[in-house]
Each structure stands twice: as C-alpha cells, then as structure tokens.
Design a protein around this motif. Structure first.
Motif, PDB file in Angstrom:
ATOM      1  N   TRP A   1       0.845  -1.189   0.000  1.00 24.29           N
ATOM      2  CA  TRP A   1       0.000   0.000   0.000  1.00 24.29           C
ATOM      3  C   TRP A   1       0.881   1.241   0.000  1.00 24.29           C
TER       4      TRP A   1
ATOM      5  N   THR B   1       0.202   1.726  -6.569  1.00 26.67           N
ATOM      6  CA  THR B   1      -0.702   1.271  -5.505  1.00 26.67           C
ATOM      7  C   THR B   1      -1.731   2.336  -5.119  1.00 26.67           C
TER       8      THR B   1
ATOM      9  N   SER C   1      -4.776   2.607  -5.710  1.00 27.46           N
ATOM     10  CA  SER C   1      -6.085   2.089  -5.295  1.00 27.46           C
ATOM     11  C   SER C   1      -6.101   1.601  -3.855  1.00 27.46           C
ATOM     12  N   VAL C   2      -4.933   1.378  -3.265  1.00 26.66           N
ATOM     13  CA  VAL C   2      -4.865   0.977  -1.854  1.00 26.66           C
ATOM     14  C   VAL C   2      -4.064   2.006  -1.060  1.00 26.66           C
ATOM     15  N   SER C   3      -4.137   3.252  -1.497  1.00 28.43           N
ATOM     16  CA  SER C   3      -3.401   4.326  -0.848  1.00 28.43           C
ATOM     17  C   SER C   3      -4.227   4.953   0.264  1.00 28.43           C
TER      18      SER C   3
ATOM     19  N   GLY D   1      -5.479  -7.976  -6.372  1.00 26.01           N
ATOM     20  CA  GLY D   1      -5.089  -6.588  -6.142  1.00 26.01           C
ATOM     21  C   GLY D   1      -3.627  -6.503  -5.735  1.00 26.01           C
TER      22      GLY D   1
END
Length: 411
Positions: free
Chosen positions: A192, A232, A234-236, A261
């Motif tokens: 992340w 990353t 989208s998972v930040s 993911g």
C-alpha cells in the motif's frame, strides 16, 4: 583449462577490467587446478559471480573466474534441514530446489539472480527485524586455497566460519556452500501507499508486528518507475503521489496461494524477489536500528532540498545483528538505507552527501554497493577487523585473492 583473457564489465557497466586469463571450471577439481596454476604464475584471482556488485570487488588483471558451470545441489539433509550447493548456483535456482524438497530459505533479498557465493559473502540481505542476513544461514563451505588445496569450513572451525561468512572472496574461492534452511512455508504479501509522516508513525509497530517490513520512499511520482514499482493508488491512504512511501509487509501463512489486487500468497521464494531493470548505481549502508528514523528523515531532507533532481527511491529495510566478523550487521541490529544514482549522470556529490549523513550514526556498507570507506574506517567500524586481516594474511600471505580495492581496505 585457462583461457586467454579479455574485457569484463558488471551488470550495470560501472565496473570493468581487462583480464589476462579466464576460467569457467565445471568441478571443484578443475577450479582448484586453475587457482593453483594462476597463483604459481604470480597472478591474482577473483571470481565474478553474477557481476551484480556495484563496487570493484570482482576486478582483477589476473585470473577472472566464473562459477556459472558449477550449479546445483550436492546434498540435502532432510533431518537437519540443510542443503549443500555448488557456489555458482543462483538464489533463484536454490529456491526451486528447496521447494521441490519441502524446504525454504529462512530469508532472502529482493533480487534472486545473483550467484550464491557472491551474494552471501558481500552481505546480501532481505528485511525482517528478527532475521539475519543471508550469510547468517551458512553452516559450512569449501574454500579453494592459493596452492589448490581445499579448506573445509564448518561449525568445528568457528573462527573460520565467522570470518568466511562475509569475506568478499578474500579467504579463497568458494566451491560449495552449506545452508541452514527450514520447513517450506508460504508468505502473504500486502502492499500500500502512505505519506512519509504516516510511515514514521507506524514504523515501530510494523517492524515489531510483521515478519518482514520495508518500504520505498518516492520523492516524485516518476520515482516508482526507476525501480519498476507498481502503482498502488487504489490501496493508498493518501491522495499525494509525491513524498510518499510504497509500503510492504509479509508474513508466513497457512493459506493457499492467491493473488488479488495488491495482496499475494505464494511459496516463500516466489514472494521475496521483485523485478529491477539494471539502470542504477546503488549505495547502501546498515544503520543501527535506533537511528533508522533519524537517518531516513535526514536523507529525505537532503534529497528534497539540495538534490531535487535525484529521484531514485530510498529503499529501507531491517536486518538483525549477526556474528560474521566483517558483516555489515556484526553484533548490530540495523536498518539498511539505500540510494541510487542514474547512469550517465554525475551523482557523486549526492552519494558523498548521503555518506556524510550516514557516517554520523556509525553505519557500515554493503560490500557490493558503493561506499566511501578506507582502511581506517574499516578498523573503526568492525571490532573484528584486525582478526580478519590477520587470518586473511595467514591464509593468503601473498594476497593472491586481493585486488587494488580490497588491498586498500584489508591488505
């Protein structure tokens, strides 16, 4: 049989030499004869490994050896979970051998293309606050001496073993290494992105809670591409794309393989490595762990304020202390902080500035990565440096396994 020499260069092209003779032995006996013949002619002998070091450790004008024809497992002791392999075996090949035999390496680094002998004896490591470098897994080796004899090193010769773990090829040419492994395991990786301040807040907890924790600090969005890091976003936990940390934690799991993911579960040696395009020249020092956060703050400030064009990420990892006499981690739990210069640019002032910062913490270099140490620094930083030098001189009094770079440090 020895062959006429030629030009050699390392994987990124910043080190090269013209060698008189070359050798590619296929057995320990052939290796021993090549070393004996070369040293009898007064030639120095160095081994190239996979050419992965950024320092001049592999250079020589004498006999240049490659052990790429000496690969594979020699013996697997399932009862003691130990594997003996030929020195030219790559880390990637070893992982496959171990997987097929229900075993795993205790830990490994994030590049797996290096030959074992070169990688381990320069101090290569992974990350994990309770895990030593890869050389700490060595329980035995066979070293070809200047006269072609073979020195057997194991737990019955403790001083030799501790000196040889990280010895940069100065105690002989390694023909075989025996490693302590463990039962096969899967790893669960999570990636992340967060801000630098968030990383600092979580730093101690993540290091304590996870088997493996490390990160890349990226000053600008383009930094990710220098090391082929995934996006990353989208998972930040932040909308920022500059001055951010690409975070990674990894833990052993009983769950089956999966990938979704930015989470992945797979066999251990399939999780550790990441892909790097060889387009950088790297400096890396082991900093006492108590100073890790201060060190990365200082280098970050340097990059943002004085060297804003230096955009390669900082890589930050953890390694437990060990007992190797000239290991970067000798009796010192550490974080490793690495920075890189771009080939074709004048990055020397930047690296020297980083060196100036990290020196104040008593940091020690990875022997295969750029550094600015001299003989006096080695004496000051490594409590067993004198013992190592004395042993090296006893084993190789004529310095056949030295080159100009190593003679300045250890001769």
């Amino acid at each position: 049989m020895l062959q006429s020499g030629g030009h050699w260069r390392n994987w990124v092209g910043n080190q090269s030499c013209i060698v008189r003779q070359r050798g590619a032995p296929e057995s320990e006996a052939a290796l021993a004869e090549m070393v004996r013949e070369a040293t009898s002619q007064g030639l120095n002998v160095r081994c190239a490994g996979s050419g992965h070091s950024f320092t001049p450790v592999a250079l020589t004008s004498g006999l240049h050896l490659t052990l790429s024809n000496m690969q594979g497992a020699v013996n697997i002791d399932q009862a003691r979970k130990r594997v003996a392999v030929k020195a030219g075996t790559t880390i990637n090949q070893l992982g496959k051998v171990l997987k097929s035999n229900g075993l795993s390496l205790i830990n490994q680094g994030d590049i797996d293309s290096q030959a074992l002998a070169g990688a381990l004896t320069t101090g290569t490591h992974g990350t994990g606050a309770t895990l030593g470098n890869m050389a700490s897994q060595i329980v035995g080796m066979r070293l070809v001496q200047p006269d072609g004899s073979v020195l057997v090193v194991d737990e019955t010769t403790p001083d030799l073993l501790e000196a040889a773990r990280v010895s940069i090829g100065m105690l002989g040419v390694i023909s075989e290494i025996t490693l302590q492994a463990m039962d096969s395991y899967n790893l669960h990786e999570k990636l992340w992105r967060c801000t630098f301040d968030e990383m600092i807040e979580q730093h101690d907890e993540l290091a304590a809670r996870h088997r493996h924790f490390g990160f890349f600090w990226c000053p600008v969005p383009e930094s990710r591409h220098c090391y082929c890091l995934p996006d990353t976003a989208s998972v930040s936990t932040t909308v920022k794309t500059s001055d951010v940390c690409e975070m990674k934690v990894i833990d052993i799991t009983d769950r089956p393989p999966m990938e979704e993911g930015f989470e992945k579960i797979a066999y251990s040696s399939e999780i550790y490595p990441i892909e790097y395009v060889p387009n950088f020249h790297e400096l890396e020092y082991a900093v006492p762990v108590a100073h890790g956060k201060d060190a990365v703050k200082a280098v970050r400030k340097l990059m943002l304020e004085k060297h804003p064009t230096c955009i390669y990420p900082i890589e930050y990892r953890f390694t437990a202390g060990d007992t190797g006499w000239i290991s970067p981690f000798y009796e010192q739990d550490s974080i490793t902080l690495s920075v890189s210069g771009e080939p074709g640019t004048d990055y020397w002032e930047y690296l020297k500035d980083v060196d100036t910062i990290l020196r104040q913490y008593g940091s020690r270099p990875h022997w295969g990565k750029l550094h600015f140490l001299g003989a006096d620094d080695v004496t000051a930083l490594y409590p067993r440096a004198g013992d190592f030098r004395a042993l090296r001189a006893k084993i190789d009094p004529e310095g056949r396994f030295l080159n100009d770079h190593l003679r300045q440090l250890f001769g």
